[in-house]
Design a protein around this motif. Sequence first.
Motif, PDB file in Angstrom:
ATOM      1  N   UNK A  79      -5.349  25.530  19.965  1.00 16.43           N
ATOM      2  CA  UNK A  79      -3.873  25.761  19.681  1.00 16.43           C
ATOM      3  C   UNK A  79      -3.395  26.354  18.559  1.00 16.43           C
ATOM      4  N   UNK A  80      -4.293  25.559  17.330  1.00 14.23           N
ATOM      5  CA  UNK A  80      -3.837  25.801  15.804  1.00 14.23           C
ATOM      6  C   UNK A  80      -5.561  27.295  15.107  1.00 14.23           C
ATOM      7  N   UNK A  81      -5.748  27.138  16.367  1.00 12.67           N
ATOM      8  CA  UNK A  81      -6.898  28.079  16.140  1.00 12.67           C
ATOM      9  C   UNK A  81      -8.153  27.232  14.921  1.00 12.67           C
ATOM     10  N   UNK A  82      -8.119  26.203  14.772  1.00 14.96           N
ATOM     11  CA  UNK A  82      -8.452  25.527  14.069  1.00 14.96           C
ATOM     12  C   UNK A  82     -10.039  24.278  14.827  1.00 14.96           C
ATOM     13  N   UNK A  83      -9.963  23.727  14.550  1.00 13.30           N
ATOM     14  CA  UNK A  83     -11.533  22.800  14.872  1.00 13.30           C
ATOM     15  C   UNK A  83     -10.696  21.684  16.559  1.00 13.30           C
ATOM     16  N   UNK A  84      -9.582  21.564  15.971  1.00 12.06           N
ATOM     17  CA  UNK A  84      -8.766  20.879  17.399  1.00 12.06           C
ATOM     18  C   UNK A  84      -9.076  21.344  18.759  1.00 12.06           C
ATOM     19  N   UNK A  85      -9.911  20.906  19.879  1.00 16.26           N
ATOM     20  CA  UNK A  85     -10.067  21.506  20.920  1.00 16.26           C
ATOM     21  C   UNK A  85      -9.198  20.928  22.111  1.00 16.26           C
ATOM     22  N   UNK A  86      -8.676  20.961  22.933  1.00 15.64           N
ATOM     23  CA  UNK A  86      -8.477  20.200  24.144  1.00 15.64           C
ATOM     24  C   UNK A  86      -9.054  20.933  25.156  1.00 15.64           C
ATOM     25  N   UNK A  87      -9.259  19.778  26.245  1.00 13.89           N
ATOM     26  CA  UNK A  87     -10.197  20.489  26.964  1.00 13.89           C
ATOM     27  C   UNK A  87      -9.704  20.239  28.611  1.00 13.89           C
ATOM     28  N   UNK A  88      -9.314  21.266  29.344  1.00 10.10           N
ATOM     29  CA  UNK A  88      -8.573  20.895  30.607  1.00 10.10           C
ATOM     30  C   UNK A  88      -9.337  21.283  32.308  1.00 10.10           C
ATOM     31  N   UNK A  89      -8.986  20.416  32.966  1.00  7.24           N
ATOM     32  CA  UNK A  89      -9.620  20.994  34.091  1.00  7.24           C
ATOM     33  C   UNK A  89      -9.382  21.609  34.700  1.00  7.24           C
ATOM     34  N   UNK A  90     -10.105  22.583  35.612  1.00 10.17           N
ATOM     35  CA  UNK A  90      -9.775  24.030  36.204  1.00 10.17           C
ATOM     36  C   UNK A  90      -9.720  23.418  38.589  1.00 10.17           C
ATOM     37  N   UNK A  91      -8.425  24.307  38.341  1.00  3.77           N
ATOM     38  CA  UNK A  91      -8.707  24.221  39.165  1.00  3.77           C
ATOM     39  C   UNK A  91      -9.035  26.227  40.043  1.00  3.77           C
ATOM     40  N   UNK A  92      -9.380  26.670  40.870  1.00  2.32           N
ATOM     41  CA  UNK A  92     -10.055  27.710  41.076  1.00  2.32           C
ATOM     42  C   UNK A  92      -9.309  28.316  42.120  1.00  2.32           C
ATOM     43  N   UNK A  93      -7.901  28.846  42.238  1.00  2.00           N
ATOM     44  CA  UNK A  93      -6.811  28.701  43.274  1.00  2.00           C
ATOM     45  C   UNK A  93      -6.154  30.873  43.076  1.00  2.00           C
ATOM     46  N   UNK A  94      -7.066  31.029  45.034  1.00  2.00           N
ATOM     47  CA  UNK A  94      -6.797  32.540  44.387  1.00  2.00           C
ATOM     48  C   UNK A  94      -7.016  33.681  43.586  1.00  2.00           C
ATOM     49  N   UNK A  95      -8.460  33.401  43.343  1.00  2.00           N
ATOM     50  CA  UNK A  95      -9.350  33.421  42.242  1.00  2.00           C
ATOM     51  C   UNK A  95      -8.788  33.436  41.380  1.00  2.00           C
ATOM     52  N   UNK A  96      -8.070  33.075  40.721  1.00  2.00           N
ATOM     53  CA  UNK A  96      -7.000  32.643  39.297  1.00  2.00           C
ATOM     54  C   UNK A  96      -7.474  31.485  38.993  1.00  2.00           C
ATOM     55  N   UNK A  97      -7.376  31.247  37.104  1.00  2.25           N
ATOM     56  CA  UNK A  97      -7.842  29.807  37.570  1.00  2.25           C
ATOM     57  C   UNK A  97      -6.262  29.130  36.655  1.00  2.25           C
ATOM     58  N   UNK A  98      -6.319  28.286  37.676  1.00  4.89           N
ATOM     59  CA  UNK A  98      -4.962  26.828  37.438  1.00  4.89           C
ATOM     60  C   UNK A  98      -4.712  25.562  36.941  1.00  4.89           C
ATOM     61  N   UNK A  99      -4.442  25.456  36.188  1.00  3.49           N
ATOM     62  CA  UNK A  99      -4.322  24.219  35.346  1.00  3.49           C
ATOM     63  C   UNK A  99      -2.612  23.454  35.445  1.00  3.49           C
ATOM     64  N   UNK A 100      -2.971  22.021  35.650  1.00  2.00           N
ATOM     65  CA  UNK A 100      -2.062  21.388  36.042  1.00  2.00           C
ATOM     66  C   UNK A 100      -1.815  20.621  34.472  1.00  2.00           C
ATOM     67  N   UNK A 101      -0.742  20.611  34.177  1.00  3.17           N
ATOM     68  CA  UNK A 101      -0.316  20.369  32.884  1.00  3.17           C
ATOM     69  C   UNK A 101       0.618  19.552  32.127  1.00  3.17           C
ATOM     70  N   UNK A 102       0.773  18.004  32.041  1.00  2.15           N
ATOM     71  CA  UNK A 102       1.847  16.758  31.875  1.00  2.15           C
ATOM     72  C   UNK A 102       1.890  16.912  30.138  1.00  2.15           C
ATOM     73  N   UNK A 103       3.380  18.033  30.547  1.00  2.42           N
ATOM     74  CA  UNK A 103       3.893  17.755  28.912  1.00  2.42           C
ATOM     75  C   UNK A 103       4.638  16.739  27.834  1.00  2.42           C
TER      76      UNK A 103
END
Length: 729
Positions: free
Chosen positions: A535-559
């Motif tokens: 998010x800040x183009x630095x070392x801080x990495x965030x990982x999210x599990x993906x679902x492949x739906x209709x050939x698209x990458x889908x994320x479910x996010x809790x803000x």
Amino acid sequence: MIISIWRYSHLTLAISSFLLLTVASVTGIFLAFEPVIEKSRDYKATGFDTLTLAQTVPLLKEKFPGIQEISVDDHSFVLIKYATEEGGDKQVYVDPATGKVLGTPTEKLPLFQWMTTLHRSLFIHETGRILMGITAFLLILIAVSGIFLVVQRQNGWKNFFSNVEKTGFAQYYHVVLGRLSLFFILAIALTGTYMAVYRFMPTPGKASALVDETQIREEPLKNLVDFTVLRETALTNLQKLQYPFSDFPEDYYTVQLKDRELCINQFTGDVLAQQNYTQTYQLANFSLRWHTGRSGTIWSLLLALASAYILFFIYSGFAITLKRRRSRSKNKFKAKEARIVILVGSENGGTFKFADAIYTQLIRHGEKVFLTDLSNFTAFPNAEHLIVMTSTYGQGDAPSNAKKLADRIKQNPQSKSIQYAVIGFGSRSYSQFCQFAFDVEKLLQNTTWAKAILPVYTVNDKSPQDFSDWITEWTRKTGFSMIMPRELLEPNTADLKKLLVTSRTNLDEESSFIIQFKSAQLKHAMSGDLLAIYPRNDHRERLYSIGKVDKNIQLSIKLHEHGLGSSFLNNLQQGDVMKAKLVKNQHFRFPKMAKKIIMVSNGTGIAPFLGMISENRRKIPIQLYCGFRNRSSFTLYEPFLKEQLSKRSLAGLNLVLSREEEKEYVSHRLLRDSDAVLQCLKEGGVIMLCGSLSMQKDVLEILEDIYKPEDNLSTEVLLKQGRILTDCY
């Protein structure tokens, strides 16, 4: 630790043969182009494949009265040798159907002559041939040991061709290109070895030795075109045919075919003798054609490429070795003087970057520190703190510089109590994530002198954030003054790909949303993989599990209110483009061959399951247990899941609410349905968990209770069999 045997064997073989392998590879690249150049002359006649010897042999005898022999090379060019009227011999390429001269053979280029001699015998005749044969055999052993190393690295045979974790240019392409070129390199090595061995085998017998000259007849006289054996033999099967030198009965046609040699009466067409070639001889011919590239232009070019790959493997192999043995921080203090001891287990040298940074900082603060490999564990009479930093190799194995640790700990009990902390380095894409770190923890727990001050910490994909968490806690516990080393804060942003936001939902009452991306560069992504964003183009990495739906990458996010990753994703709108990296998650894949599947999630952990359910084309019975706080949290997913129920991609939906209605968790519902869960496991079913670690802990405890009466079922066994799959955080 069988992995060490393969690794040292691979390295020893490479070191012992690299000079001759270099010579063989360089010359092999050049020589691979010789058949390509020869093939480009294109002396193959139209209709060659349909002709018989009865059509060609008489015709060429008529056209060239002094003809001595016909030969057909690997390019299907017909070459004849005949005596000219001037008295000399001449060779020309001809059209076997018409006798038309197509060209004259040229002498082998001096470069190819020189390269051939160097490649075959190193200019030292028979001794050189033996050395090159041994080199080819060593290449077989190098390839075989490399195969086993890849199997270990990739967590088994089934993942042999799966994506490779990027741990540096040399190592990454050493594995990737090694798998691609494996077949071709083995072909080069096997054929080269066999040709060398064949030179010491008995030569096959000649058909001429079987001819009984007393039985040769001159009648009934037949025309050459009527010889039965010539009419039944295709020109494509011919290697060489020698015409009789005279009209005497003792002279006959000698015909070398691809599988046998014949002697044919020049008057009657009778077969005077026949000698079938041995399998060893035919295999030698096959090896020669394939080793030299005479089998075809494409094969020749592939051999040139494989030879070039061997040169790259020599370079990359030594680069990997040097990296493992790279210069590390030189110890200012001896082991017996150190107050702080840092022990490192590393397969490729990557973990030393972290250890060196800690060592340097502690030295600057005036501490007496000693850093060494885990296998160098010894007595540390003045040590008060022990830091173990280790990676894991293959399926939970020790890295190569840590395999002696268990024995060394037994041999060197410490004279006083030492506080220790263990940090594991690895990738969550492997099922045995940081396993060796936990094995080291058990070794230390079984001693009388080691006292843990922290639980085992794990660092995923060399994450600076994970390492910073450990530094914070370790300094708090020990009182040492230390901060996150600046050199470790470089962003892990290699291999980022562009993703286009195709759609997103509004925030629901629980501040959750679904966002979909399209990316031509990530078409190979699968449900269960992880998307790494910065998010800040630095070392801080965030990982999210993906679902492949209709050939698209889908994320479910809790803000979350101060969530770095969730806030970044929430600010994206349809049409926006972001960059991210795919992290393969091989151990959390949809089990397509399972008879039944139970999926258990809580909150946004449902994300990969949505993709897996939509991909359930075989209609495997899937029971989904999904836990949310309120029913309103479920409205985001309800339309999609109802559609999957109607399509029978989902067999059953079990909604569990923790703050409404029955106020229970998924573990409670599983316990209530324990008979169905047990039946699923008995029938070879698979249980998948995705969500929070606390949910995983509760579910695994419940499962233990469910299959407790069954002797053949346990969590440990089911995890090893891949019948319980987890991806929790």
